[in-house]
Design a protein around this motif. Sequence first.
Motif, mmCIF file in Angstrom:
data_model
loop_
_atom_site.group_PDB
_atom_site.id
_atom_site.type_symbol
_atom_site.label_atom_id
_atom_site.label_comp_id
_atom_site.label_asym_id
_atom_site.label_seq_id
_atom_site.Cartn_x
_atom_site.Cartn_y
_atom_site.Cartn_z
ATOM 1 N N GLY A 187 0.819 -1.168 0.105
ATOM 2 C CA GLY A 187 0.051 0.026 -0.122
ATOM 3 C C GLY A 187 0.943 1.292 0.235
ATOM 4 N N GLU A 188 0.616 2.084 1.171
ATOM 5 C CA GLU A 188 1.358 3.375 1.093
ATOM 6 C C GLU A 188 2.457 3.138 1.804
ATOM 7 O OE1 GLU A 188 0.391 5.921 -0.587
ATOM 8 O OE2 GLU A 188 -1.200 4.877 -1.369
ATOM 9 N N GLU A 189 2.999 2.124 2.381
ATOM 10 C CA GLU A 189 4.160 2.053 3.193
ATOM 11 C C GLU A 189 5.366 1.950 2.230
ATOM 12 O OE1 GLU A 189 3.806 -0.674 6.878
ATOM 13 O OE2 GLU A 189 2.458 -1.758 5.409
ATOM 14 N N PRO A 190 6.684 2.575 2.981
ATOM 15 C CA PRO A 190 7.531 2.462 1.911
ATOM 16 C C PRO A 190 8.464 1.339 1.891
ATOM 17 C CG PRO A 190 8.001 3.485 3.893
ATOM 18 C CD PRO A 190 6.655 3.322 4.227
ATOM 19 N N ILE A 191 9.291 1.095 0.561
ATOM 20 C CA ILE A 191 9.990 0.250 0.578
ATOM 21 C C ILE A 191 11.360 0.382 1.395
ATOM 22 C CG2 ILE A 191 11.572 -0.960 -1.153
ATOM 23 C CD1 ILE A 191 9.246 -0.466 -3.290
ATOM 24 N N VAL A 192 11.674 -0.418 2.187
ATOM 25 C CA VAL A 192 12.784 -0.110 3.034
ATOM 26 C C VAL A 192 14.277 -0.473 2.316
ATOM 27 C CG1 VAL A 192 14.202 -0.718 5.287
ATOM 28 C CG2 VAL A 192 11.524 -0.675 5.169
ATOM 29 N N VAL A 193 15.114 0.462 2.179
ATOM 30 C CA VAL A 193 16.484 0.224 1.509
ATOM 31 C C VAL A 193 17.405 0.559 2.635
ATOM 32 C CG1 VAL A 193 17.860 1.012 0.084
ATOM 33 C CG2 VAL A 193 15.519 1.081 -0.900
ATOM 34 N N THR A 194 18.319 -0.468 2.836
ATOM 35 C CA THR A 194 19.182 -0.839 4.025
ATOM 36 C C THR A 194 20.503 -0.847 3.452
ATOM 37 O OG1 THR A 194 17.853 -1.853 5.643
ATOM 38 C CG2 THR A 194 20.346 -1.888 6.127
ATOM 39 N N LEU A 195 21.342 0.318 3.631
ATOM 40 C CA LEU A 195 22.913 0.481 3.204
ATOM 41 C C LEU A 195 23.766 0.071 4.553
ATOM 42 C CD1 LEU A 195 24.965 1.368 1.035
ATOM 43 C CD2 LEU A 195 25.203 3.545 2.460
ATOM 44 N N ILE A 196 24.590 -1.330 4.156
ATOM 45 C CA ILE A 196 25.649 -1.689 5.121
ATOM 46 C C ILE A 196 26.614 -0.384 5.144
ATOM 47 C CG2 ILE A 196 27.022 -3.278 5.922
ATOM 48 C CD1 ILE A 196 25.517 -5.175 3.897
ATOM 49 N N ASP A 197 26.604 0.117 6.520
ATOM 50 C CA ASP A 197 27.435 1.240 6.928
ATOM 51 C C ASP A 197 28.749 0.439 7.370
ATOM 52 O OD1 ASP A 197 28.586 3.684 7.542
ATOM 53 O OD2 ASP A 197 27.412 4.154 9.115
ATOM 54 N N ARG A 198 29.586 0.478 6.545
ATOM 55 C CA ARG A 198 30.852 -0.104 7.100
ATOM 56 C C ARG A 198 31.836 1.011 7.647
ATOM 57 N NH1 ARG A 198 32.548 -5.173 4.525
ATOM 58 N NH2 ARG A 198 34.728 -4.699 5.074
ATOM 59 N N ARG A 199 32.637 0.677 8.544
ATOM 60 C CA ARG A 199 33.192 1.837 9.123
ATOM 61 C C ARG A 199 34.718 1.553 9.386
ATOM 62 N NH1 ARG A 199 29.939 4.814 12.942
ATOM 63 N NH2 ARG A 199 27.841 4.793 11.866
ATOM 64 N N GLU A 200 35.402 0.506 9.001
ATOM 65 C CA GLU A 200 36.701 0.190 8.815
ATOM 66 C C GLU A 200 37.353 0.285 7.395
ATOM 67 O OE1 GLU A 200 37.842 -3.004 11.202
ATOM 68 O OE2 GLU A 200 36.948 -2.195 13.080
ATOM 69 N N THR A 201 36.983 -0.805 6.621
ATOM 70 C CA THR A 201 37.537 -0.926 5.402
ATOM 71 C C THR A 201 36.497 -1.033 4.300
ATOM 72 O OG1 THR A 201 37.872 -3.262 5.395
ATOM 73 C CG2 THR A 201 39.844 -2.156 5.988
ATOM 74 N N ARG A 202 36.989 -0.649 3.142
ATOM 75 C CA ARG A 202 35.869 -0.916 2.129
ATOM 76 C C ARG A 202 34.536 -0.089 2.421
ATOM 77 N NH1 ARG A 202 35.393 -6.769 1.745
ATOM 78 N NH2 ARG A 202 37.123 -6.545 3.400
ATOM 79 N N ARG A 203 34.951 0.927 2.952
ATOM 80 C CA ARG A 203 33.773 2.100 2.980
ATOM 81 C C ARG A 203 33.219 2.690 1.660
ATOM 82 N NH1 ARG A 203 36.924 5.338 7.494
ATOM 83 N NH2 ARG A 203 38.551 5.216 5.651
ATOM 84 N N LEU A 204 32.217 2.894 1.657
ATOM 85 C CA LEU A 204 31.660 3.745 0.414
ATOM 86 C C LEU A 204 32.044 5.102 0.384
ATOM 87 C CD1 LEU A 204 29.981 3.532 -2.310
ATOM 88 C CD2 LEU A 204 27.883 3.653 -1.035
ATOM 89 N N LYS A 205 32.726 5.701 -0.438
ATOM 90 C CA LYS A 205 32.852 6.983 -0.356
ATOM 91 C C LYS A 205 31.722 8.099 -0.724
ATOM 92 C CE LYS A 205 36.754 8.652 -0.324
ATOM 93 N NZ LYS A 205 37.315 9.259 0.822
ATOM 94 N N ASP A 206 31.816 9.023 -0.052
ATOM 95 C CA ASP A 206 31.007 10.157 -0.133
ATOM 96 C C ASP A 206 29.300 9.385 0.119
ATOM 97 O OD1 ASP A 206 32.529 12.236 -0.839
ATOM 98 O OD2 ASP A 206 32.608 11.187 -2.946
ATOM 99 N N GLN A 207 29.302 8.502 0.922
ATOM 100 C CA GLN A 207 28.086 7.713 1.232
ATOM 101 C C GLN A 207 26.987 8.585 1.541
ATOM 102 O OE1 GLN A 207 28.202 4.208 3.825
ATOM 103 N NE2 GLN A 207 27.010 5.146 5.157
#
Length: 578
Positions: free
Chosen positions: A378-398
Amino acid sequence: MLVTTHLHRRLVPVLASVLIVFSLTFLYRAYHLYPSDKLSQWPHAAASGLSPTTEPLDEPSDYRAPAHRSEDTCATRFSTAYLEGLRNRTGSYCTPGSRSSLTCFHTKARDDEPDDSFCIGRGAVLDPATRKFHLDCALRKLEPEEVEQGILPFNRLRGYMYDTGPRNVFRDAVIVRQETGLARRSGETAVSEALDAEHMHLPASSDSSDGAPSSVLPPPKTYLLLKREGETNPWHCLMEIFSTYMTFDVLRMSRDPSRGGAPFFATDEADDTQVVILDSREDGPFFDLWTLFARRRPVRLAHLLSRAGNNNADDDDAAAVDAVRRDANIIVPLAGGSNPLWREEWHVQPCHAAPLVDVFSSRIRGFYGVEDPPVRGGEEPIVVTLIDRRETRRLKDQAALLAALGKRGLHIRVQAVDFAALSFPDQLRVARETDVLVGVHGAGLTHVLFMRRGAGAVVEIQPDGLDQKGYRNVANLLDLGYFRIHGAGVSMPVDEADKDTEEEPGKEREMDSLKGVETETQGRDNSTNTSTATGVLKKRGDWHFMDVQVDEARFLDVVETAVKFMYNKALWSYDVNG
């Protein structure tokens, strides 16, 4: 009257045919599930004087049989056929005159790789002098027909990365007698003729002095000997727990001639089973999961041995030590590296049914009491979860990328989650509530295992040059959408690249499924090395230790594609261009 008689004459042969087909089908399935002629392969079946039982085996009830029992790759690796394959390649290794018994089960996950195995021994005794379990087992020579059936010689059991697997467990924790006398050899002390309570300095009884039952639990009967790959990486840890659970499933599905044909391990025996930790690693966040199938709390071998000389032992460990002065059972499980999910990380597997994975996910969630959220739509949003890496292989400009994604009008709710900061049960809840999981390649994507079957999508961002298929295969097995892009590696700032080595020298870092990685050594300079099976990887320039940068347009495009894949899942009903 004539019509009735005519119909009667026609129905009788039809009903007889149906009855014959039903009977043959029942006999065929019974033979394949419980092949009685397997007992003839056991040297001790006749010598034991025990007749096979006709009682049904205690098979895991939470598996659902596949609609067809094919021999294709998907069925043999990810359905109950994998368990049956292990059950059907079973060898007994001790001569009839041995006091102990040793049985190993074998399978081959891939034709181009060696076999995988696990073993169970009965009549084991822990000797404090050698600090090892002893099996009074004279190894016998396998018969030619056994070799043809795929039963491996004992000396061909495999070892795996991080010094794990049956070969390494037997080397470090078990002495198997190979000749009549247990003379000293290679500095090992022979098993004592009687490891009684006096010899081991143990309490003579588990009862209290006034005759009332003691609060100490009865002694365990079975010990799982465990060497772990690590303690914090979710992929490594969960693959080990997954493989061990399948070890117990096979034991529950297999007949033991020494027990009159009863299963090697019954469900209620879990209460009398304890994990013995052979490594020196920390407990880690997944430690309590080892009580899934061995309900006594895990004990370290060093601690178990130390209790043997302590007359004041008055807790659970005292009961454990008390047990090993007599005959005990030992289990050396399938290694985590043998898991079919591990073995396929570099090969595409177009499989969309995986009872083994479904049951494992359900068992883990059930252990923590994690319930499914209501179906959204219905009107509920689709949940998008980004894995927030804090040490290595972080996503730049996340942060900027997520802000741009939120402005696209995609009927979504975006969240960045640092899984490492949550308890594991809370991680499972996030995974079950996630519709689109986005992450840079790494162990955080292990949470794909716990997403809802057929009700989600995965976006994996791999560093340039990497072509790993593991998480793609898991997504396929759970009938999830899978979308991938590559990003450029960006060197980490010097102070951040060296932060871990300054704060935690010598600590083993997350390897994130790198095939062939064995250990890592860390120093305080800028040239930290990672030792592998094929050479040495330098921190500088190695994708394991770099951040990842993706162009905004490409990032938005791949996530939007995954979101629109969800537009007509569950109760949502959106036009893809609306």
